[in-house]
Design a protein around this motif. Structure first.
Motif, mmCIF file in Angstrom:
data_model
loop_
_atom_site.group_PDB
_atom_site.id
_atom_site.type_symbol
_atom_site.label_atom_id
_atom_site.label_comp_id
_atom_site.label_asym_id
_atom_site.label_seq_id
_atom_site.Cartn_x
_atom_site.Cartn_y
_atom_site.Cartn_z
ATOM 1 N N SER A 113 -29.583 -55.597 -6.220
ATOM 2 C CA SER A 113 -29.643 -55.743 -7.674
ATOM 3 C C SER A 113 -29.580 -54.387 -8.372
ATOM 4 O O SER A 113 -29.733 -53.331 -7.747
ATOM 5 N N PHE A 114 -29.394 -54.448 -9.679
ATOM 6 C CA PHE A 114 -29.397 -53.230 -10.482
ATOM 7 C C PHE A 114 -30.716 -52.489 -10.318
ATOM 8 O O PHE A 114 -30.739 -51.271 -10.113
ATOM 9 N N LEU A 115 -31.833 -53.218 -10.410
ATOM 10 C CA LEU A 115 -33.139 -52.564 -10.266
ATOM 11 C C LEU A 115 -33.327 -51.960 -8.876
ATOM 12 O O LEU A 115 -33.968 -50.921 -8.730
ATOM 13 N N ALA A 116 -32.751 -52.594 -7.849
ATOM 14 C CA ALA A 116 -32.836 -52.031 -6.497
ATOM 15 C C ALA A 116 -32.080 -50.706 -6.430
ATOM 16 O O ALA A 116 -32.541 -49.742 -5.819
ATOM 17 N N LYS A 117 -30.915 -50.663 -7.059
ATOM 18 C CA LYS A 117 -30.144 -49.413 -7.085
ATOM 19 C C LYS A 117 -30.873 -48.339 -7.891
ATOM 20 O O LYS A 117 -30.918 -47.177 -7.487
ATOM 21 N N LEU A 118 -31.458 -48.726 -9.020
ATOM 22 C CA LEU A 118 -32.237 -47.787 -9.820
ATOM 23 C C LEU A 118 -33.449 -47.298 -9.027
ATOM 24 O O LEU A 118 -33.795 -46.112 -9.068
ATOM 25 N N THR A 119 -34.073 -48.200 -8.289
ATOM 26 C CA THR A 119 -35.212 -47.822 -7.443
ATOM 27 C C THR A 119 -34.785 -46.781 -6.423
ATOM 28 O O THR A 119 -35.467 -45.768 -6.228
ATOM 29 N N GLY A 120 -33.658 -47.020 -5.755
ATOM 30 C CA GLY A 120 -33.172 -46.065 -4.761
ATOM 31 C C GLY A 120 -32.929 -44.687 -5.353
ATOM 32 O O GLY A 120 -33.325 -43.664 -4.777
ATOM 33 N N LEU A 121 -32.295 -44.658 -6.526
ATOM 34 C CA LEU A 121 -32.014 -43.383 -7.184
ATOM 35 C C LEU A 121 -33.301 -42.672 -7.596
ATOM 36 O O LEU A 121 -33.477 -41.474 -7.339
#
Length: 191
Positions: A113-121
């Protein structure tokens, strides 16, 4: 191959943290994150992105963060003790999310998800800030974003009618549910 490189790098990063070599550990962590980004891109371009590969990717990510956590705890406990509340909350929610998706679908989810990608960054930036400047605030922010991501994952698992991967956000999960319900209703009417 890139998934395997993350699995191999993770204990090396932990060992470097235990030995208090934060700069080298930080650069290897960047390499691990880049392998995580590019393994998915390459797999999709080659048409080999399978459920098995997605699950292996998720397991490699978990392994990396377990090793990071252990290395930081042993090597830099004073740096991460102030992060106990967001870290503990994220870990409890991660376990709840895993158990719920296994109960609901019989396997781990791979929403990307978008939030997962934001979390990774933000985790990347937060961990690098911690390792290179001894500043815990960016990592605390990243951990709270991770908490929000996990809450969304639990909600998506709850509303999805069946197993799906690559679900961008809760709105997309609700749309999938609505579309599935409409299709089932139409099918019943045709009978």
């Amino acid at each position: 191959m890139l998934v395997a490189s993350r699995v191999v790098l993770a204990p090396v990063i932990a060992w470097l943290l235990v030995c208090q070599r934060p700069a080298l550990a930080g650069w290897l962590y960047v390499a691990a994150v880049l392998s995580d980004i590019y393994d998915g891109v390459i797999a999709r371009k080659l048409g080999v992105s399978t459920l098995r590969l997605r699950l292996a990717d998720g397991c490699a990510d978990v392994w990396l963060f377990i090793c990071l956590g252990v290395g930081l705890w042993v090597g830099y406990r004073a740096w991460i003790l102030p992060l106990a509340w967001p870290f503990g909350t994220a870990m409890v929610l991660q376990i709840v999310s895993w158990l719920f998706c296994i109960w609901r679908f019989g396997k781990m989810t791979s929403y990307h998800s978008f939030l997962a990608k934001l979390t990774g960054l933000t985790l990347l930036l937060g961990i690098l800030a911690l390792l290179f400047t001894e500043t815990p605030i960016p990592l605390a922010i990243a951990l709270w974003i991770f908490v929000a991501c996990l809450v969304e994952e639990v909600a998506m698992t709850a509303v999805l009618p069946g197993y799906h991967h690559d679900v961008w956000n809760l709105t997309a999960a609700l749309r999938l549910r609505r579309d599935t319900c409409k299709a089932e209703s139409t099918f019943r009417k045709l009978r």
